[in-house]
Scaffold this motif. Sequence first.
Motif, PDB file in Angstrom:
ATOM      1  N   ASP A 103     -12.088   7.815   6.578  1.00  0.00           N
ATOM      2  CA  ASP A 103     -12.250   9.123   7.203  1.00  0.00           C
ATOM      3  C   ASP A 103     -11.202   9.289   8.301  1.00  0.00           C
ATOM      4  O   ASP A 103     -10.289   8.467   8.419  1.00  0.00           O
ATOM      5  N   ASN A 104     -11.338  10.333   9.106  1.00  0.00           N
ATOM      6  CA  ASN A 104     -10.308  10.607  10.114  1.00  0.00           C
ATOM      7  C   ASN A 104     -10.291   9.594  11.257  1.00  0.00           C
ATOM      8  O   ASN A 104      -9.358   9.586  12.058  1.00  0.00           O
ATOM      9  N   THR A 105     -11.274   8.707  11.341  1.00  0.00           N
ATOM     10  CA  THR A 105     -11.279   7.676  12.387  1.00  0.00           C
ATOM     11  C   THR A 105     -10.618   6.387  11.915  1.00  0.00           C
ATOM     12  O   THR A 105     -10.271   5.544  12.730  1.00  0.00           O
ATOM     13  N   GLY A 106     -10.449   6.217  10.601  1.00  0.00           N
ATOM     14  CA  GLY A 106      -9.829   5.009  10.070  1.00  0.00           C
ATOM     15  C   GLY A 106     -10.452   4.591   8.756  1.00  0.00           C
ATOM     16  O   GLY A 106     -11.145   5.364   8.089  1.00  0.00           O
ATOM     17  N   THR A 107     -10.221   3.333   8.396  1.00  0.00           N
ATOM     18  CA  THR A 107     -10.728   2.770   7.143  1.00  0.00           C
ATOM     19  C   THR A 107     -11.795   1.737   7.458  1.00  0.00           C
ATOM     20  O   THR A 107     -11.622   0.911   8.344  1.00  0.00           O
ATOM     21  N   TYR A 108     -12.885   1.788   6.714  1.00  0.00           N
ATOM     22  CA  TYR A 108     -14.019   0.879   6.896  1.00  0.00           C
ATOM     23  C   TYR A 108     -14.098  -0.051   5.701  1.00  0.00           C
ATOM     24  O   TYR A 108     -13.922   0.387   4.559  1.00  0.00           O
ATOM     25  N   PHE A 109     -14.376  -1.326   5.975  1.00  0.00           N
ATOM     26  CA  PHE A 109     -14.377  -2.351   4.932  1.00  0.00           C
ATOM     27  C   PHE A 109     -15.712  -3.064   4.847  1.00  0.00           C
ATOM     28  O   PHE A 109     -16.483  -3.098   5.807  1.00  0.00           O
ATOM     29  N   LEU A 161     -10.616   0.444  10.910  1.00  0.00           N
ATOM     30  CA  LEU A 161      -9.342  -0.247  11.053  1.00  0.00           C
ATOM     31  C   LEU A 161      -8.222   0.780  11.010  1.00  0.00           C
ATOM     32  O   LEU A 161      -8.333   1.812  10.337  1.00  0.00           O
ATOM     33  N   ARG A 162      -7.164   0.479  11.722  1.00  0.00           N
ATOM     34  CA  ARG A 162      -5.997   1.353  11.781  1.00  0.00           C
ATOM     35  C   ARG A 162      -5.095   1.101  10.574  1.00  0.00           C
ATOM     36  O   ARG A 162      -5.080   0.012  10.016  1.00  0.00           O
ATOM     37  N   ASP A 163      -4.318   2.096  10.200  1.00  0.00           N
ATOM     38  CA  ASP A 163      -3.418   1.973   9.039  1.00  0.00           C
ATOM     39  C   ASP A 163      -2.495   0.766   9.163  1.00  0.00           C
ATOM     40  O   ASP A 163      -2.235   0.083   8.174  1.00  0.00           O
ATOM     41  N   GLU A 164      -1.981   0.493  10.368  1.00  0.00           N
ATOM     42  CA  GLU A 164      -1.027  -0.617  10.533  1.00  0.00           C
ATOM     43  C   GLU A 164      -1.681  -1.985  10.333  1.00  0.00           C
ATOM     44  O   GLU A 164      -0.992  -2.984  10.144  1.00  0.00           O
ATOM     45  N   GLN A 165      -3.002  -2.055  10.352  1.00  0.00           N
ATOM     46  CA  GLN A 165      -3.697  -3.325  10.110  1.00  0.00           C
ATOM     47  C   GLN A 165      -3.802  -3.636   8.620  1.00  0.00           C
ATOM     48  O   GLN A 165      -3.988  -4.778   8.242  1.00  0.00           O
ATOM     49  N   ILE A 166      -3.687  -2.619   7.783  1.00  0.00           N
ATOM     50  CA  ILE A 166      -3.850  -2.780   6.340  1.00  0.00           C
ATOM     51  C   ILE A 166      -2.501  -3.163   5.741  1.00  0.00           C
ATOM     52  O   ILE A 166      -1.536  -2.409   5.813  1.00  0.00           O
ATOM     53  N   THR A 172       0.862  -1.182   0.000  1.00  0.00           N
ATOM     54  CA  THR A 172       0.000   0.000   0.000  1.00  0.00           C
ATOM     55  C   THR A 172       0.897   1.229   0.000  1.00  0.00           C
ATOM     56  O   THR A 172       1.484   1.575   1.017  1.00  0.00           O
ATOM     57  N   ASP A 173       1.012   1.878  -1.159  1.00  0.00           N
ATOM     58  CA  ASP A 173       1.923   3.010  -1.301  1.00  0.00           C
ATOM     59  C   ASP A 173       1.197   4.301  -1.666  1.00  0.00           C
ATOM     60  O   ASP A 173       1.784   5.234  -2.188  1.00  0.00           O
ATOM     61  N   ARG A 174      -0.096   4.329  -1.395  1.00  0.00           N
ATOM     62  CA  ARG A 174      -0.908   5.510  -1.699  1.00  0.00           C
ATOM     63  C   ARG A 174      -2.076   5.565  -0.726  1.00  0.00           C
ATOM     64  O   ARG A 174      -2.339   4.617   0.005  1.00  0.00           O
ATOM     65  N   LYS A 175      -2.764   6.684  -0.754  1.00  0.00           N
ATOM     66  CA  LYS A 175      -3.951   6.827   0.083  1.00  0.00           C
ATOM     67  C   LYS A 175      -5.047   5.918  -0.476  1.00  0.00           C
ATOM     68  O   LYS A 175      -5.303   5.914  -1.681  1.00  0.00           O
TER      69      LYS A 175
END
Length: 158
Positions: free
Chosen positions: A84-90, A102-107, A56-59
């Motif tokens: 959004d500013n709280t994290g990523t939703y899947f 989910l937090r960035d480090e989980q992706i 994952t090398d981009r937003k």
Amino acid sequence: MMEQPGNREDKIATDEWMPIYLKGIEMGQTVKLTPFGFSMYPLLVGGRDSLLLKKTDRKLKRGDICLYRRDNGIYVTHTVYKVDNTGTYFLGESQQDIEGPLRDEQILAVAEGFIRRDREHSCDEAAYRFFHEIWLRLRPFRIKLIRIYRRVFRKSDY
């Protein structure tokens, strides 16, 4: 009885092989991963179709397919529903419930493409993005639509 794709009993535990995939991803390689569940149906059929994953090398954006690890250690490939500013939703393709934040480090990786019925597709193709956005918007109706789809395409999916 015919064994369905995705039968976990005959599979090597994910924790045994996933470090190899993750090392390749971290080194900048594209890794081919064949999901075995049904959460990405009808886009991907477990045991038949594959994802082409990279670092994952981009937003991330809505519609991206990612590999992530839940806090309980389970690896999952689902679609980004929103960021959004709280994290990523899947959201799984065959599901209605949104998971997150989910937090960035989980992706762990993002799909650059997928292989469906031996044909490679880019996740950046306009047609894929268009139809995938429609599918995301149909979230409340997915279960009923999947039942119809399975009746119509049952023989060709497996």
